[in-house]
Design a protein around this motif. Structure first.
Motif, short mmCIF file in Angstrom:
data_model
loop_
_atom_site.label_atom_id
_atom_site.label_comp_id
_atom_site.label_asym_id
_atom_site.label_seq_id
_atom_site.Cartn_x
_atom_site.Cartn_y
_atom_site.Cartn_z
N TYR A 1 0.81 -1.21 0.00
CA TYR A 1 0.00 0.00 0.00
C TYR A 1 0.85 1.26 0.00
O TYR A 1 1.94 1.30 0.56
CB TYR A 1 -0.89 0.03 1.26
CG TYR A 1 -1.99 -1.00 1.27
CD1 TYR A 1 -3.24 -0.73 0.71
CD2 TYR A 1 -1.76 -2.25 1.84
CE1 TYR A 1 -4.24 -1.68 0.73
CE2 TYR A 1 -2.77 -3.21 1.84
CZ TYR A 1 -4.00 -2.92 1.29
OH TYR A 1 -4.99 -3.87 1.29
N ARG A 2 0.30 2.30 -0.62
CA ARG A 2 0.85 3.63 -0.46
C ARG A 2 0.36 4.20 0.87
O ARG A 2 -0.52 3.62 1.52
CB ARG A 2 0.41 4.54 -1.62
CG ARG A 2 0.82 4.03 -2.99
CD ARG A 2 0.44 5.03 -4.08
NE ARG A 2 0.67 4.47 -5.40
CZ ARG A 2 1.83 4.42 -6.01
NH1 ARG A 2 2.90 4.92 -5.42
NH2 ARG A 2 1.95 3.89 -7.21
N SER A 3 0.88 5.34 1.25
CA SER A 3 0.47 5.91 2.53
C SER A 3 -1.00 6.34 2.54
O SER A 3 -1.57 6.54 3.61
CB SER A 3 1.36 7.12 2.87
OG SER A 3 1.27 8.10 1.87
N ASN A 4 -1.62 6.47 1.35
CA ASN A 4 -3.03 6.83 1.32
C ASN A 4 -3.95 5.62 1.47
O ASN A 4 -5.18 5.74 1.34
CB ASN A 4 -3.37 7.58 0.02
CG ASN A 4 -3.14 6.74 -1.23
OD1 ASN A 4 -2.83 5.55 -1.15
ND2 ASN A 4 -3.27 7.37 -2.39
N GLY A 5 -3.36 4.44 1.73
CA GLY A 5 -4.18 3.25 1.96
C GLY A 5 -4.67 2.56 0.71
O GLY A 5 -5.48 1.63 0.78
N LYS A 6 -4.17 2.99 -0.46
CA LYS A 6 -4.56 2.36 -1.73
C LYS A 6 -3.48 1.37 -2.16
O LYS A 6 -2.29 1.66 -2.09
CB LYS A 6 -4.73 3.43 -2.83
CG LYS A 6 -5.78 4.49 -2.51
CD LYS A 6 -7.18 3.90 -2.45
CE LYS A 6 -8.21 5.00 -2.22
NZ LYS A 6 -9.58 4.45 -2.08
N PRO A 7 -3.88 0.18 -2.63
CA PRO A 7 -2.88 -0.81 -3.06
C PRO A 7 -2.20 -0.39 -4.35
O PRO A 7 -2.80 0.25 -5.21
CB PRO A 7 -3.72 -2.08 -3.27
CG PRO A 7 -5.10 -1.58 -3.58
CD PRO A 7 -5.26 -0.31 -2.77
N LYS A 8 -0.93 -0.79 -4.49
CA LYS A 8 -0.15 -0.44 -5.67
C LYS A 8 -0.26 -1.49 -6.78
O LYS A 8 0.06 -1.20 -7.93
CB LYS A 8 1.32 -0.26 -5.28
CG LYS A 8 1.58 0.91 -4.37
CD LYS A 8 3.07 1.12 -4.14
CE LYS A 8 3.67 0.07 -3.24
NZ LYS A 8 5.10 0.30 -2.95
#
Length: 487
Positions: A326-333
């Motif tokens: 995950y990125r720090s915004n909680g969205k998977p990469k």
């Protein structure tokens, strides 16, 4: 010299160790980042994605409280071994965490940060101290009636193995740490604890000069033949059996091996991108869940911990900053099925994440005072994360002006868009126009999360031994910024 064949008695013991127990796929999470998910969000993400175990690089109360009642098996880390000088201190450490042992499923306590690196750095006293802490922690756990469930142990890496092997049967531990390793193995056997290895395949591929395709389960164009008809087609089973061989040679053939860390970077590496990480785990996780095992341990479940839940942009080694799902915004990469079923799915997104306003701090293009531009660039990168502009990374094609803007913005976001953080001696300004390019994202970070309860102790460097790939940022940046004078 490596043995040509496995001694019959050891081979028999290995085959008898076959079990029908399911393998566990866990996930690691640490706090070496400027913007962190709060512990309850971490637990929620793990539960949403069907993760049954987690390894956390902490033992702080706020984290332990969040895992209480979750049903997630937990591995803790006792980082600061300098305060655990004797048995009484270790007992106090255990007693303080007893409520969490009662209400959550604590499995293991990792001692220190790769303690055998101390032994490879001419610090045998430091290694011995960590071993003493491990012994005392286990005794304290035993005395508190938790020794059957909770094991004190170390994590290990390929740095501890002799280099230049061409097949697993040639593997053995380095001579300078063999006495301490033998002592550690006897301790693990006595306490029925596993031997935990941390794998970073890009490092091992480079270390053993293997074909890049060897990274991917089921896709390799390289085949390695070993003794007793063993055939290896991927780096994971190659490394796993290399450790089995190293254990055999120190008379520990039955010791269970857990992969406490395995991952692939999505940036800051020549083959580091989201599609490659997705491809890596798409083959690996169904493999470890299949009970196929390895040539030396067929049918044996391989408990494996994915590294890591989120990127950690404060990790001192730039190469290790981009291992997050995950990125720090909680969205998977990228897509990854953490159940090991191999489904073509994105993991669930984190809930309750709020981004900062859409604004960026950028360079104003003033080239008159190059030494000042250089000074401010160095300051921004030292206090944030510029690894994505290094050679082979996602932002390596930026112009010199854009690189300065990228650095300024990273510092600005690290400081949660505090306007005073976008000054840089008059060389910057705040804009609402997105400076991102088709290949390079200038991030907007999330609102300030939980920043307390952070502890980090750097891993010592082993002199004369293989080190992990690291993005070389500073000289590369300065050479490009120097080109400002010529544009």
């Amino acid at each position: 010299m490596a043995s040509k064949t496995i001694p019959f008695v050891y081979l028999l013991m290995i085959l008898m160790a076959k079990t029908d127990v399911d393998a566990v796929i866990g996930v690691n999470w640490g706090r070496e980042s400027a913007q962190r998910l709060i512990p309850s969000q971490v637990v929620d993400l793990l539960l949403q994605n069907g993760v049954k175990e987690a390894r956390i690089y902490s033992s702080m109360d706020d984290l332990l409280k969040a895992f209480v009642g979750s049903g997630i098996g937990l591995s803790l880390t006792a980082f600061d071994t300098t305060v655990l000088q004797d048995y009484n201190q270790c007992l106090k450490w255990v007693q303080r965490r007893m409520p969490y042992f009662n209400d959550s499923s604590v499995r293991r306590v990792y001692v220190g940060v790769s303690p055998f690196m101390l032994g490879l750095s001419n610090n045998k006293a430091g290694l011995k101290q960590n071993m003493k802490v491990m012994y005392n922690l286990q005794k304290a756990l035993n005395d508190a009636d938790w020794g059957r469930q909770v094991k004190a142990l170390f994590s290990h890496s390929s740095t501890e193995l002799k280099p230049n092997i061409t097949k697993p049967s040639e593997a053995e531990f380095l001579d300078e740490i063999k006495p301490e390793m033998e002592e550690t193995l006897r301790f693990l056997e006595l306490n029925n604890a596993p031997f935990v290895v941390d794998m970073i395949p890009p490092i091992e591929l480079e270390k053993y000069k293997l074909d890049p395709s060897f990274a991917f389960v089921g896709e390799s164009t390289q085949v390695i033949k070993d003794v007793n008809g063993a055939i290896y087609t991927n780096i994971f089973e190659f490394m796993y059996d290399a450790y089995v061989w190293a254990l055999i040679k120190l008379k520990a053939p039955k010791l269970k091996i857990i992969v406490g860390q395995v991952g692939w970077p999505s940036d800051c590496y020549a083959r580091g991108n989201a599609s490659t990480v997705e491809r890596f785990f798409k083959g690996l996780l169904p493999y470890v869940s299949s009970k196929k095992g390895t040539p030396l341990r067929p049918g044996a479940p391989i408990d494996t911990f994915v590294h890591a839940l989120t990127d950690e942009n404060k990790t001192p080694n730039n190469f290790m900053r981009h291992f997050g799902i995950y990125r720090s915004n909680g969205k998977p990469k990228f897509k990854i099925d953490l159940t090991g079923l191999g489904r073509d799915i994105y993991p669930s997104s984190a809930k309750g994440i709020m981004k900062m306003p859409e604004r960026w701090c950028v360079f104003n293009g003033n080239r008159a005072d190059y030494p000042m531009v250089e000074k401010q660039l160095k300051y921004a990168c030292k206090n944030s994360d510029c690894s994505s502009v290094s050679p082979g990374s996602s932002c390596s094609d930026l112009s010199p002006n854009q690189i300065v803007s990228f650095a300024f913005n990273m510092y600005f976001q690290f400081k949660f868009q505090d306007e005073s953080a976008c000054h840089f001696n008059g060389l910057s300004y705040i804009t609402v126009e997105n400076p991102s390019t088709p290949t390079c994202m200038f991030p907007i970070e999330v609102v300030r999360g939980q920043q307390e309860n952070y502890y980090y102790k750097p891993i010592p460097k082993a002199k004369g031994h293989h080190q992990s790939p690291n993005c070389v940022v500073s000289l590369f940046l300065l050479s490009l910024v120097g080109a400002l004078f010529w544009n």
